[in-house]
Scaffold this active site. Structure first.
Site, PDB file in Angstrom:
ATOM      1  N   SER A 135       0.787  -1.232   0.123  1.00  0.00           N
ATOM      2  CA  SER A 135       0.162  -0.046  -0.049  1.00  0.00           C
ATOM      3  C   SER A 135       0.857   1.382  -0.116  1.00  0.00           C
ATOM      4  O   SER A 135       0.332   2.260  -0.494  1.00  0.00           O
ATOM      5  CB  SER A 135      -0.816   0.080   1.193  1.00  0.00           C
ATOM      6  N   ASP A 245       0.665 -10.647  12.636  1.00  0.00           N
ATOM      7  CA  ASP A 245       0.310 -10.742  11.300  1.00  0.00           C
ATOM      8  C   ASP A 245       0.955 -11.885  10.669  1.00  0.00           C
ATOM      9  O   ASP A 245       1.374 -11.889   9.429  1.00  0.00           O
ATOM     10  CB  ASP A 245       0.394  -9.763  10.448  1.00  0.00           C
ATOM     11  N   ASP A 442      15.678 -20.693  21.262  1.00  0.00           N
ATOM     12  CA  ASP A 442      15.202 -19.331  21.584  1.00  0.00           C
ATOM     13  C   ASP A 442      15.924 -18.025  20.666  1.00  0.00           C
ATOM     14  O   ASP A 442      15.686 -17.211  20.882  1.00  0.00           O
ATOM     15  CB  ASP A 442      15.178 -18.959  23.053  1.00  0.00           C
ATOM     16  N   GLU A 484      27.054 -11.980  16.912  1.00  0.00           N
ATOM     17  CA  GLU A 484      28.179 -12.121  17.781  1.00  0.00           C
ATOM     18  C   GLU A 484      29.129 -13.564  17.562  1.00  0.00           C
ATOM     19  O   GLU A 484      30.006 -13.674  17.366  1.00  0.00           O
ATOM     20  CB  GLU A 484      27.921 -12.125  19.204  1.00  0.00           C
ATOM     21  N   ASN A 549      51.763   5.073  12.822  1.00  0.00           N
ATOM     22  CA  ASN A 549      52.697   6.262  12.781  1.00  0.00           C
ATOM     23  C   ASN A 549      52.416   7.407  13.931  1.00  0.00           C
ATOM     24  O   ASN A 549      53.071   8.537  13.806  1.00  0.00           O
ATOM     25  CB  ASN A 549      52.175   6.943  11.238  1.00  0.00           C
TER      26      ASN A 549
END
EC number: 2.7.11.1
Length: 568
Positions: A135, A245, A442, A484, A549
């Site tokens: 939409s 949804d 999980d 990670e 440097n």
């Protein structure tokens, strides 16, 4: 009933099988009363009010006429800014605090998503072929001019945005996600007319299309899909985020290979809700919406209902709550009555049917939660088919952990940024390894989960292994996120690529002047610090580790040598 067509979809069924995509209607209740049981309407108006948890209402976000997203207060307040409290007259680098050994690398990833001031056309070559249409605008394929990586870009026309708050919340929620089965949001761009969300490219098609093609799935094939869906839900629900949804159209295959992983997309209706709090806005898609949403009082277990509907469809090819139109469908959903009455169900196990029944428990307070779902006997009987970690892989991973432990903090952060940007091809088998380690499903790893897979019952070796795993836990919470883990296991040949290193360098070079300064490093590291910040002395020492440097800055050549391991 007011219908709002969100996507170009129509309804057509034959012999009880779904043949084409149904028209989607969104739900809204003007004043959420118990009498509005089957009212569907556009949820764009006043969305920021009606979709918030009823016990967690917050102030509305501020708008801006041109940069409505990236310059809004909510996002400005969420940029890199350091966690120590320093007045405007103080030099933040002089604010000395004790150094914590922990800094949260995953937090950096969340912030760099919204730190983009480039023009989209300078970074991406846009393919005008449309991957999808919604939409607000279109989804197109794009290629990075810098790295050659393919992306999907969701182009949103601002004039079509009826609810800015919903869009802001979608972005804020997506940038928190770091799970193998949740689509990645890489970058956000904005100009005066459009907003651009740069997303992970998934070109294997929708789960819906697979259902239409095959009709139904074997239990094992359904298991592989549902395990990924429930793992993503476990991850979200642990963060008190609900999708609201879930449906086959919002589940994409990453590619066209036989064992392609899936990704959950479209977080536009997602919302936060704390434990024991209820939401009251009515949103969703008729076939998959939970009955308690229609009643205007629900929590994150509404996602379990939707998942149960998906599992039902996978095993037989048609929905448990069907009808000629949305009114009929919703009336059946309101009753919550379904049956296993066709020949398709004769070949389905009692365990599968039991799990579906528990997911479709009409009383949401008694409905099974996602942790219990993954412990159900239906999942347990397929678990032996998972990847088995062999000794060769054990040794390889442990060596990778050792190498990662030796890296300086700047390189660890840079590698984490690189890991987040990689695609499926670059990640390879590491994704399956992560999933094999994730015993409870999980979406995050505990030190204990990895240790149990890799330990060899040698006291000295196991002590060293445990120490290395503790170092992966950069924020000290006992959990290792997906990115990670990838960062610690990546093949170092990836760091040899100039474009990859350049992109990582740009993360630290906040003002784009070609060098990383102490101030820039402070902003990044102090934001990722846990509880305390970094002192001026610590920042200077970190710069010195890379500044060959001794000019007090890190230029790109020095950064590249750090990343590739080249020594002077």
């Amino acid at each position: 009933m007011k219908e709002t067509e969100v996507e170009d979809m129509d309804t057509n069924r034959k012999d009880g099988k779904i043949k084409k995509k149904e028209k989607i209607v969104n739900m809204k209740n003007e004043e959420v009363k118990s009498t509005t049981k089957s009212t569907l309407a556009d949820s764009d108006e006043d969305y920021s009010i009606i979709t918030l948890c009823t016990k967690c209402l917050s102030k509305k976000l501020e708008d801006n006429k041109n940069r409505i997203i990236l310059d809004s207060k909510a996002f400005k307040d969420n940029r890199l800014k350091g966690r120590c409290s320093v007045s405007s007259n103080e030099d933040p680098l002089d604010n000395k605090l004790n150094l914590s050994p922990y800094f949260d690398r995953s937090q950096i990833i969340q912030e760099i998503i919204l730190m983009n001031n480039d023009e989209l056309s300078d970074v991406y070559e846009i393919d005008r072929y449309k991957l999808g249409k919604g939409s607000y605008g279109n989804v197109v394929k794009a290629v990075s001019k810098r790295t050659g990586q393919q992306r999907a870009i969701k182009i949103i026309e601002k004039k079509k945005i009826h609810n800015i708050e919903r869009l802001k919340r979608e972005i804020l929620i997506m940038k928190q996600m770091d799970h193998p089965n949740i689509i990645k949001l890489y970058e956000v761009y904005e100009d005066n007319e459009k907003l651009y969300l740069v997303l992970e490219l998934c070109d294997g098609g929708e789960l819906f299309d697979k259902i239409v093609k095959y009709g139904s799935f074997s239990e094992y094939e359904a298991y592989k899909i549902m395990k990924q869906i429930f793992s993503a839900l476990y991850y979200c629900h642990s963060k008190n985020i609900m999708h609201r949804d879930l449906k086959p159209e919002n589940i994409l295959y990453v590619d066209n290979t036989e064992d392609s992983p899936i990704q959950i997309i479209d977080w536009g209706f997602a919302s936060k809700c704390m434990n024991n709090h209820n939401l009251k806005s009515v949103v969703g898609t008729p076939y998959y919406i939970a009955p308690e949403i229609l009643r205007g009082k629900y929590d994150k277990r509404c996602d379990i209902w939707s998942s149960g509907v998906i599992m039902y469809i996978l095993l037989c090819g048609y929905p448990p709550f069907n009808g000629k139109n949305n009114d009929e469908i919703l009336k059946k959903v309101e009753k919550g009555e379904f049956v296993f009455d066709s020949n398709y169900w004769a070949r389905v196990s009692d365990d599968a049917k039991d799990l579906i029944c528990q997911c479709l428990n009409y009383n949401y307070k008694e409905r099974i939660d996602v942790e219990q779902v993954l412990k159900h006997r239906w999942f347990k009987k397929f678990k032996s088919n998972n990847l088995i970690i062999n000794k060769t892989l054990n040794k390889t991973l442990i060596e990778k952990f050792k190498e990662f432990h030796k890296l300086c903090k700047i390189k660890k952060l840079a590698v984490t940024c690189i890991a987040y940007q990689l695609n499926e091809k670059d990640i390879g088998k590491l994704k399956k390894t992560f999933e094999a380690f994730d015993h409870n499903g999980d979406g995050v790893l505990t030190i204990s989960e990895i240790f149990q897979c890799l330990k060899v019952n040698d006291n000295e070796f196991d002590r060293e292994l445990y120490f290395l795993l503790k170092q992966l836990d950069t924020d000290g919470n006992g959990l290792i996120d997906y990115t990670e883990f990838l960062a610690a296991c990546l093949d170092h040949s990836i760091f040899q690529q100039d474009v990859i290193c350049r992109n990582a360098f740009n993360v630290f070079d906040l003002d784009g002047d070609g060098v990383i300064t102490k101030d820039e490093l402070f902003k990044i590291l102090s934001f990722s610090a846990v509880q305390v910040s970094f002192s001026k002395e610590i920042i200077e020492n970190l710069i010195k580790e890379v500044d060959s440097n001794n000019d007090g800055f890190i230029d790109y050549d020095e950064f590249y040598k750090m990343m590739t391991g080249v020594k002077e």
